[in-house]
Design a protein around this motif. Structure first.
Motif, mmCIF file in Angstrom:
data_model
loop_
_atom_site.group_PDB
_atom_site.id
_atom_site.type_symbol
_atom_site.label_atom_id
_atom_site.label_comp_id
_atom_site.label_asym_id
_atom_site.label_seq_id
_atom_site.Cartn_x
_atom_site.Cartn_y
_atom_site.Cartn_z
ATOM 1 N N THR A 19 0.820 -1.213 0.000
ATOM 2 C CA THR A 19 0.000 0.000 0.000
ATOM 3 C C THR A 19 0.851 1.259 0.000
ATOM 4 O OG1 THR A 19 -0.123 -0.074 2.429
ATOM 5 C CG2 THR A 19 -1.894 -1.159 1.197
ATOM 6 N N THR A 20 2.142 1.118 0.352
ATOM 7 C CA THR A 20 3.041 2.282 0.380
ATOM 8 C C THR A 20 3.680 2.562 -0.969
ATOM 9 O OG1 THR A 20 4.838 0.835 1.133
ATOM 10 C CG2 THR A 20 3.570 1.995 2.830
ATOM 11 N N ALA A 21 3.452 1.672 -1.952
ATOM 12 C CA ALA A 21 4.069 1.842 -3.269
ATOM 13 C C ALA A 21 3.562 3.117 -3.924
ATOM 14 C CB ALA A 21 3.766 0.634 -4.148
ATOM 15 N N ALA A 22 4.505 3.981 -4.312
ATOM 16 C CA ALA A 22 4.129 5.265 -4.908
ATOM 17 C C ALA A 22 4.805 5.510 -6.253
ATOM 18 C CB ALA A 22 4.471 6.405 -3.953
ATOM 19 N N SER A 43 11.665 -15.939 -14.170
ATOM 20 C CA SER A 43 12.644 -16.326 -13.151
ATOM 21 C C SER A 43 12.813 -15.278 -12.071
ATOM 22 C CB SER A 43 14.006 -16.608 -13.804
ATOM 23 O OG SER A 43 14.634 -15.413 -14.229
ATOM 24 N N VAL A 44 12.543 -14.016 -12.385
ATOM 25 C CA VAL A 44 12.870 -12.937 -11.455
ATOM 26 C C VAL A 44 11.644 -12.245 -10.864
ATOM 27 C CG1 VAL A 44 12.978 -10.993 -13.068
ATOM 28 C CG2 VAL A 44 14.604 -11.113 -11.166
ATOM 29 N N SER A 45 10.471 -12.426 -11.440
ATOM 30 C CA SER A 45 9.271 -11.742 -10.968
ATOM 31 C C SER A 45 8.831 -12.282 -9.613
ATOM 32 C CB SER A 45 8.134 -11.896 -11.982
ATOM 33 O OG SER A 45 6.939 -11.318 -11.481
ATOM 34 N N GLU A 46 8.355 -11.381 -8.739
ATOM 35 C CA GLU A 46 7.867 -11.792 -7.427
ATOM 36 C C GLU A 46 6.410 -12.234 -7.475
ATOM 37 O OE1 GLU A 46 8.442 -8.255 -5.151
ATOM 38 O OE2 GLU A 46 6.531 -7.356 -5.741
ATOM 39 N N ILE A 47 5.756 -12.019 -8.582
ATOM 40 C CA ILE A 47 4.385 -12.470 -8.778
ATOM 41 C C ILE A 47 4.365 -13.484 -9.916
ATOM 42 C CG2 ILE A 47 3.372 -10.306 -7.980
ATOM 43 C CD1 ILE A 47 2.912 -9.578 -10.950
ATOM 44 N N ARG A 48 3.281 -14.231 -10.001
ATOM 45 C CA ARG A 48 3.126 -15.102 -11.159
ATOM 46 C C ARG A 48 3.028 -14.228 -12.395
ATOM 47 N NH1 ARG A 48 1.553 -20.273 -11.487
ATOM 48 N NH2 ARG A 48 0.789 -20.262 -9.332
ATOM 49 N N PRO A 49 3.973 -14.347 -13.321
ATOM 50 C CA PRO A 49 4.002 -13.423 -14.457
ATOM 51 C C PRO A 49 2.763 -13.548 -15.335
ATOM 52 C CG PRO A 49 6.062 -14.646 -14.266
ATOM 53 C CD PRO A 49 5.071 -15.314 -13.365
ATOM 54 N N LEU A 50 2.348 -12.411 -15.864
ATOM 55 C CA LEU A 50 1.346 -12.410 -16.914
ATOM 56 C C LEU A 50 2.066 -12.744 -18.205
ATOM 57 C CD1 LEU A 50 -1.379 -11.766 -18.263
ATOM 58 C CD2 LEU A 50 -0.647 -9.374 -18.364
ATOM 59 N N SER A 51 1.688 -13.844 -18.825
ATOM 60 C CA SER A 51 2.357 -14.265 -20.054
ATOM 61 C C SER A 51 1.328 -14.472 -21.144
ATOM 62 C CB SER A 51 3.128 -15.580 -19.812
ATOM 63 O OG SER A 51 3.770 -15.997 -20.994
ATOM 64 N N VAL A 77 2.837 -13.605 -27.958
ATOM 65 C CA VAL A 77 2.078 -12.922 -29.007
ATOM 66 C C VAL A 77 1.719 -11.488 -28.628
ATOM 67 C CG1 VAL A 77 1.146 -15.069 -29.923
ATOM 68 C CG2 VAL A 77 -0.103 -13.865 -28.124
ATOM 69 N N ALA A 78 2.010 -11.063 -27.424
ATOM 70 C CA ALA A 78 1.803 -9.663 -27.033
ATOM 71 C C ALA A 78 2.990 -9.208 -26.191
ATOM 72 C CB ALA A 78 0.486 -9.494 -26.272
ATOM 73 N N PHE A 79 2.986 -9.510 -24.900
ATOM 74 C CA PHE A 79 4.141 -9.209 -24.054
ATOM 75 C C PHE A 79 4.032 -10.018 -22.768
ATOM 76 C CE2 PHE A 79 0.892 -6.045 -23.039
ATOM 77 C CZ PHE A 79 0.817 -6.132 -21.660
ATOM 78 N N ASP A 80 5.164 -10.096 -22.056
ATOM 79 C CA ASP A 80 5.195 -10.705 -20.730
ATOM 80 C C ASP A 80 5.271 -9.576 -19.702
ATOM 81 O OD1 ASP A 80 5.463 -13.476 -21.686
ATOM 82 O OD2 ASP A 80 7.425 -12.797 -22.369
ATOM 83 N N PHE A 81 4.746 -9.840 -18.509
ATOM 84 C CA PHE A 81 4.712 -8.805 -17.486
ATOM 85 C C PHE A 81 5.050 -9.391 -16.126
ATOM 86 C CE2 PHE A 81 2.300 -6.663 -14.094
ATOM 87 C CZ PHE A 81 2.831 -5.389 -14.183
ATOM 88 N N GLY A 82 5.983 -8.744 -15.411
ATOM 89 C CA GLY A 82 6.348 -9.169 -14.071
ATOM 90 C C GLY A 82 6.582 -7.969 -13.177
ATOM 91 N N ARG A 83 6.783 -8.238 -11.879
ATOM 92 C CA ARG A 83 6.934 -7.142 -10.924
ATOM 93 C C ARG A 83 7.978 -7.485 -9.870
ATOM 94 N NH1 ARG A 83 2.043 -6.653 -7.332
ATOM 95 N NH2 ARG A 83 3.334 -7.718 -5.778
ATOM 96 N N ILE A 84 8.753 -6.478 -9.464
ATOM 97 C CA ILE A 84 9.722 -6.616 -8.379
ATOM 98 C C ILE A 84 9.587 -5.409 -7.462
ATOM 99 C CG2 ILE A 84 12.154 -6.804 -7.749
ATOM 100 C CD1 ILE A 84 12.717 -7.826 -10.561
ATOM 101 N N THR A 85 9.392 -5.640 -6.164
ATOM 102 C CA THR A 85 9.354 -4.560 -5.189
ATOM 103 C C THR A 85 10.785 -4.201 -4.801
ATOM 104 O OG1 THR A 85 7.215 -5.258 -4.301
ATOM 105 C CG2 THR A 85 8.571 -3.848 -2.899
ATOM 106 N N LEU A 86 11.160 -2.937 -4.999
ATOM 107 C CA LEU A 86 12.517 -2.487 -4.694
ATOM 108 C C LEU A 86 12.650 -2.028 -3.246
ATOM 109 C CD1 LEU A 86 13.305 -0.488 -7.962
ATOM 110 C CD2 LEU A 86 13.886 -2.859 -7.423
ATOM 111 N N ASN A 87 11.668 -1.277 -2.770
ATOM 112 C CA ASN A 87 11.638 -0.845 -1.376
ATOM 113 C C ASN A 87 10.202 -0.475 -1.026
ATOM 114 O OD1 ASN A 87 11.225 1.810 -2.408
ATOM 115 N ND2 ASN A 87 13.434 2.175 -2.459
ATOM 116 N N GLU A 88 10.004 0.229 0.080
ATOM 117 C CA GLU A 88 8.653 0.536 0.546
ATOM 118 C C GLU A 88 7.838 1.336 -0.467
ATOM 119 O OE1 GLU A 88 7.066 -0.439 3.226
ATOM 120 O OE2 GLU A 88 8.767 -1.627 3.963
ATOM 121 N N VAL A 185 21.528 -9.084 -13.932
ATOM 122 C CA VAL A 185 21.326 -8.308 -15.162
ATOM 123 C C VAL A 185 20.575 -7.019 -14.859
ATOM 124 C CG1 VAL A 185 20.173 -8.274 -17.407
ATOM 125 C CG2 VAL A 185 21.389 -10.327 -16.670
ATOM 126 N N LEU A 186 19.516 -7.117 -14.068
ATOM 127 C CA LEU A 186 18.725 -5.931 -13.748
ATOM 128 C C LEU A 186 19.509 -4.944 -12.894
ATOM 129 C CD1 LEU A 186 15.253 -7.592 -13.009
ATOM 130 C CD2 LEU A 186 16.033 -6.477 -15.111
#
Length: 207
Positions: A19-22, A43-51, A77-88, A185-186
């Motif tokens: 909830t603090t993500a801004a 391999s790197v996403s913290e959520i189940r990737p949208l593929s 056929v479109a794109f892949d999507f993932g998420r990584i939380t860096l900090n608060e 890499v990231l």
């Protein structure tokens, strides 16, 4: 590789967005067909990737060249999507671009608002990376190049020469199947972005 990716995706937990993500930061992963972009996001996403992967059928014969990626049975056929939380407050969003030429029209939309990009390279098919690098340079988007080591291949110096990369562009080896390698890499990209934007005049660095 596909089974490995499936195992990684199945093991990925659904982590709710804080909830603090801004601040949302956007990174694009590009490269040729079958270079491992979907694998890296998974391999790197913290959520189940949208593929948006679909099974390759006879309809793709003569359109998508799978001659050197014979174990590949699906394609984005479109794109892949993932998420990584860096900090608060900061969240990194990953977008994996489709590699086939018929989907290149999607790239300009994916580049919009992105801080930088990863060019994922299959060392067996270096020529498939030329378009990615050309488009990023056209958009003046900072990027790093990561050689996904499926098998032994040319040295990094040989890859840099073949792709005509300037000395300022970071070039590293990776294994897109491994979380730690994809994270490296990231991190390399973030460090490159920090150096790049720090060098810009104040007026140019303004959004």
């Amino acid at each position: 590789m596909h089974s490995t990716t499936s195992d990684q995706m199945a093991a990925t937990t659904r982590t709710p967005l804080r909830t603090t993500a801004a601040d949302a930061l956007k990174i694009v992963i590009v490269g040729g067909f079958g270079a491992g972009k979907t694998t890296m996001v998974g391999s790197v996403s913290e959520i189940r990737p949208l593929s948006t992967e679909e099974l390759m059928t006879q309809a793709s014969v003569g359109i998508d060249d799978a001659s050197r990626v014979r174990t590949k049975s699906t394609t984005t056929v479109a794109f892949d999507f993932g998420r990584i939380t860096l900090n608060e407050s900061k969240v990194l969003y990953l977008f994996g671009a489709p590699g086939q030429q018929r989907f290149w029209f999607v790239w300009d939309q994916l580049f919009a608002g992105s801080l930088g990009a990863v060019v994922l390279v299959d060392a067996r098919r270096l020529e498939d990376s030329w378009y990615s690098i050309d488009r990023l340079e056209h958009h003046r988007t900072p990027f790093v190049v990561a050689v996904n080591r499926f098998t032994d291949g040319p040295t990094l110096d040989s890859v840099r020469e073949a792709l005509a990369l300037s000395p300022e562009v970071p070039l590293i080896d990776c294994d897109a199947r491994e979380r730690s390698s994809s994270k490296h890499v990231l991190i390399t990209l973030i460090e490159h972005l920090t150096r790049t934007y720090d060098q810009l005049p104040a007026r140019e660095s303004m959004p």
